[in-house]
Design a protein around this motif. Structure first.
Motif, mmCIF file in Angstrom:
data_model
loop_
_atom_site.group_PDB
_atom_site.id
_atom_site.type_symbol
_atom_site.label_atom_id
_atom_site.label_comp_id
_atom_site.label_asym_id
_atom_site.label_seq_id
_atom_site.Cartn_x
_atom_site.Cartn_y
_atom_site.Cartn_z
ATOM 1 N N PHE A 43 -11.553 -29.204 -25.441
ATOM 2 C CA PHE A 43 -10.672 -30.110 -26.171
ATOM 3 C C PHE A 43 -11.456 -30.968 -27.157
ATOM 4 C CE2 PHE A 43 -8.153 -34.043 -26.612
ATOM 5 C CZ PHE A 43 -6.974 -33.498 -27.095
ATOM 6 N N ARG A 44 -12.616 -31.436 -26.736
ATOM 7 C CA ARG A 44 -13.437 -32.251 -27.643
ATOM 8 C C ARG A 44 -13.925 -31.412 -28.822
ATOM 9 N NH1 ARG A 44 -15.192 -34.720 -22.702
ATOM 10 N NH2 ARG A 44 -16.910 -33.218 -22.486
ATOM 11 N N LYS A 45 -14.211 -30.149 -28.578
ATOM 12 C CA LYS A 45 -14.734 -29.269 -29.618
ATOM 13 C C LYS A 45 -13.665 -28.891 -30.638
ATOM 14 C CE LYS A 45 -16.927 -24.720 -30.177
ATOM 15 N NZ LYS A 45 -17.425 -23.516 -29.443
ATOM 16 N N ASN A 46 -12.482 -28.543 -30.165
ATOM 17 C CA ASN A 46 -11.415 -28.090 -31.059
ATOM 18 C C ASN A 46 -10.061 -28.491 -30.466
ATOM 19 O OD1 ASN A 46 -9.643 -26.770 -32.789
ATOM 20 N ND2 ASN A 46 -10.898 -24.919 -32.926
ATOM 21 N N PRO A 47 -9.682 -29.760 -30.610
ATOM 22 C CA PRO A 47 -8.456 -30.232 -29.962
ATOM 23 C C PRO A 47 -7.190 -29.507 -30.412
ATOM 24 C CG PRO A 47 -9.314 -31.875 -31.512
ATOM 25 C CD PRO A 47 -10.381 -30.844 -31.340
ATOM 26 N N GLN A 48 -7.074 -29.173 -31.692
ATOM 27 C CA GLN A 48 -5.835 -28.528 -32.135
ATOM 28 C C GLN A 48 -5.693 -27.128 -31.556
ATOM 29 O OE1 GLN A 48 -3.393 -30.287 -34.023
ATOM 30 N NE2 GLN A 48 -2.240 -28.585 -33.128
ATOM 31 N N LEU A 49 -6.802 -26.423 -31.392
ATOM 32 C CA LEU A 49 -6.756 -25.102 -30.746
ATOM 33 C C LEU A 49 -6.177 -25.222 -29.346
ATOM 34 C CD1 LEU A 49 -7.532 -22.058 -30.534
ATOM 35 C CD2 LEU A 49 -9.739 -22.826 -29.632
ATOM 36 N N VAL A 50 -6.645 -26.212 -28.599
ATOM 37 C CA VAL A 50 -6.166 -26.421 -27.239
ATOM 38 C C VAL A 50 -4.690 -26.824 -27.256
ATOM 39 C CG1 VAL A 50 -6.436 -27.807 -25.149
ATOM 40 C CG2 VAL A 50 -8.461 -27.038 -26.415
ATOM 41 N N LEU A 51 -4.320 -27.726 -28.152
ATOM 42 C CA LEU A 51 -2.933 -28.159 -28.232
ATOM 43 C C LEU A 51 -2.013 -27.001 -28.596
ATOM 44 C CD1 LEU A 51 -3.402 -31.592 -30.043
ATOM 45 C CD2 LEU A 51 -2.976 -31.197 -27.613
ATOM 46 N N ASP A 52 -2.452 -26.155 -29.529
ATOM 47 C CA ASP A 52 -1.638 -25.000 -29.923
ATOM 48 C C ASP A 52 -1.443 -24.031 -28.759
ATOM 49 O OD1 ASP A 52 -1.282 -25.919 -32.482
ATOM 50 O OD2 ASP A 52 -2.900 -24.723 -33.354
ATOM 51 N N PHE A 53 -2.482 -23.875 -27.943
ATOM 52 C CA PHE A 53 -2.404 -22.985 -26.785
ATOM 53 C C PHE A 53 -1.306 -23.455 -25.834
ATOM 54 C CE2 PHE A 53 -3.688 -22.007 -22.400
ATOM 55 C CZ PHE A 53 -3.800 -20.637 -22.467
ATOM 56 N N TYR A 54 -1.280 -24.745 -25.552
ATOM 57 C CA TYR A 54 -0.262 -25.268 -24.637
ATOM 58 C C TYR A 54 1.093 -25.425 -25.309
ATOM 59 C CZ TYR A 54 -3.978 -25.780 -21.292
ATOM 60 O OH TYR A 54 -5.012 -25.495 -20.433
ATOM 61 N N ASN A 55 1.111 -25.604 -26.630
ATOM 62 C CA ASN A 55 2.388 -25.619 -27.346
ATOM 63 C C ASN A 55 3.115 -24.289 -27.166
ATOM 64 O OD1 ASN A 55 2.009 -28.218 -28.300
ATOM 65 N ND2 ASN A 55 1.202 -27.573 -30.287
ATOM 66 N N ALA A 56 2.354 -23.199 -27.231
ATOM 67 C CA ALA A 56 2.954 -21.871 -27.067
ATOM 68 C C ALA A 56 3.523 -21.706 -25.662
ATOM 69 C CB ALA A 56 1.914 -20.786 -27.355
ATOM 70 N N ARG A 57 2.823 -22.201 -24.687
ATOM 71 C CA ARG A 57 3.304 -22.105 -23.315
ATOM 72 C C ARG A 57 4.543 -22.978 -23.110
ATOM 73 N NH1 ARG A 57 -1.289 -22.159 -18.802
ATOM 74 N NH2 ARG A 57 0.347 -20.940 -17.809
ATOM 75 N N ARG A 58 4.540 -24.162 -23.719
ATOM 76 C CA ARG A 58 5.690 -25.064 -23.580
ATOM 77 C C ARG A 58 6.926 -24.449 -24.230
ATOM 78 N NH1 ARG A 58 3.663 -28.759 -26.194
ATOM 79 N NH2 ARG A 58 2.323 -29.581 -24.548
ATOM 80 N N ARG A 59 6.749 -23.843 -25.399
ATOM 81 C CA ARG A 59 7.884 -23.205 -26.076
ATOM 82 C C ARG A 59 8.464 -22.086 -25.233
ATOM 83 N NH1 ARG A 59 4.455 -21.999 -30.554
ATOM 84 N NH2 ARG A 59 3.895 -23.967 -31.566
ATOM 85 N N GLN A 60 7.592 -21.354 -24.535
ATOM 86 C CA GLN A 60 8.076 -20.220 -23.753
ATOM 87 C C GLN A 60 8.998 -20.645 -22.627
ATOM 88 O OE1 GLN A 60 5.633 -18.165 -21.040
ATOM 89 N NE2 GLN A 60 6.795 -16.259 -21.189
ATOM 90 N N LEU A 61 8.828 -21.871 -22.146
ATOM 91 C CA LEU A 61 9.690 -22.340 -21.065
ATOM 92 C C LEU A 61 11.160 -22.372 -21.478
ATOM 93 C CD1 LEU A 61 7.719 -25.240 -19.339
ATOM 94 C CD2 LEU A 61 7.844 -22.816 -18.747
ATOM 95 N N ASN A 62 11.414 -22.510 -22.777
ATOM 96 C CA ASN A 62 12.799 -22.514 -23.257
ATOM 97 C C ASN A 62 13.414 -21.123 -23.253
ATOM 98 O OD1 ASN A 62 12.708 -25.316 -23.827
ATOM 99 N ND2 ASN A 62 11.714 -24.915 -25.795
ATOM 100 N N GLU A 63 12.587 -20.105 -22.998
ATOM 101 C CA GLU A 63 13.061 -18.723 -23.043
ATOM 102 C C GLU A 63 13.233 -18.114 -21.655
ATOM 103 O OE1 GLU A 63 10.099 -16.753 -25.321
ATOM 104 O OE2 GLU A 63 10.399 -18.003 -27.113
ATOM 105 N N VAL A 64 12.905 -18.861 -20.617
ATOM 106 C CA VAL A 64 12.970 -18.324 -19.256
ATOM 107 C C VAL A 64 13.872 -19.183 -18.388
ATOM 108 C CG1 VAL A 64 10.684 -17.271 -19.439
ATOM 109 C CG2 VAL A 64 10.909 -19.601 -18.541
ATOM 110 N N GLU A 65 14.311 -18.594 -17.279
ATOM 111 C CA GLU A 65 15.184 -19.290 -16.336
ATOM 112 C C GLU A 65 14.640 -19.142 -14.925
ATOM 113 O OE1 GLU A 65 17.754 -21.101 -17.124
ATOM 114 O OE2 GLU A 65 17.832 -20.587 -19.268
ATOM 115 N N PRO A 66 15.005 -20.049 -14.020
ATOM 116 C CA PRO A 66 14.606 -19.885 -12.617
ATOM 117 C C PRO A 66 15.134 -18.565 -12.067
ATOM 118 C CG PRO A 66 15.513 -22.078 -13.003
ATOM 119 C CD PRO A 66 15.784 -21.276 -14.242
ATOM 120 N N ASN A 67 14.368 -17.938 -11.197
ATOM 121 C CA ASN A 67 14.822 -16.692 -10.580
ATOM 122 C C ASN A 67 15.387 -16.973 -9.189
ATOM 123 O OD1 ASN A 67 12.567 -16.524 -8.608
ATOM 124 N ND2 ASN A 67 11.315 -16.165 -10.429
#
Length: 229
Positions: A43-67
């Motif tokens: 995160f200290r080295k490249n914070p936006q890279l890390v943020l983008d990685f988790y942004n993608a994961r957060r967005r995916q939650l809107n595409e899935v439902e509990p099983n």
């Protein structure tokens, strides 16, 4: 008084909802080294890279439902005191209706300032460099990265120590310190394991279900409901 079921869940239960693990067979996370996207140094080295990685994961939650496995656990609350300790950072247990959920490794839909692990805020959208709290401090994902302390571990131990039944779903029980929870169970606690890949090494064979989370919970819930008769 209701008997206590403590559930310890991992990536296997969320995978059935389509949540990607992001860890490839070569150990890379979406073509990134783990150290680059899941460590304070990364995160200290490249914070936006890390943020983008988790942004993608957060967005995916809107595409899935509990099983069905998530839903069955929520339904068991009518008959048992159910507490869930999860290694997962998604919100599928909560969306299924589970009321008592402890996230050991953080939550995708929360953020915290880089100088604190307690001033946590709800965060539903993308998180970027320049997003700060009301004190002007940069925000980061509320995720426990490699090398960081699992601050909820003591709470997890306390919950585990009160279990009448302990259900392990979709986790290999190899990631410490979380895997050590099993050592805090009461002596008379019954352990159940549901995992299609896991070798059975710490519970009775009749309590081991080498199958998916949904298949295992459909069988196991019948046992728990029969216990109520």
């Amino acid at each position: 008084m209701k008997k206590k079921i403590v559930v310890f869940s991992g990536a296997g239960i969320s995978a059935e909802s389509g949540v990607k693990t992001f860890r490839d067979h070569d150990g890379l996370w979406e073509n990134h080294r783990i150290e680059d996207v899941a460590s304070p140094e990364g995160f200290r080295k490249n914070p936006q890279l890390v943020l983008d990685f988790y942004n993608a994961r957060r967005r995916q939650l809107n595409e899935v439902e509990p099983n069905d496995a998530h839903l069955i656990l929520a339904e068991l609350q009518e008959f048992y005191d159910v507490e869930i300790i999860t290694q997962n950072v998604d919100d599928l247990h909560e969306r299924a209706g589970s009321k008592k959920v402890l996230h050991l490794h953080g939550e995708l839909k929360k953020a915290r300032p880089i100088d604190s692990d307690v001033d946590i805020v709800v965060w539903e959208n993308d998180l970027n460099v320049g997003d700060k709290n009301d004190k002007g401090v940069q925000l980061r994902p509320h995720i426990v990265w490699f090398g960081e302390t699992v601050s909820e571990m003591e709470n997890a131990i306390e919950i585990t120590s009160t279990a009448d039944y302990f259900i392990v779903i979709g986790t290999s029980m190899t990631v410490y310190p979380a895997a050590g929870l099993i050592h805090y169970l009461p002596d008379d606690c019954e352990i159940f394991v549901i995992d299609p890949k896991l070798s059975n090494s710490y519970t009775k064979s009749e309590h081991y279900f080498q199958m998916s989370a949904t298949e295992g919970m459909k069988i196991l819930t019948k046992k728990f409901l029969n216990n109520m008769k």
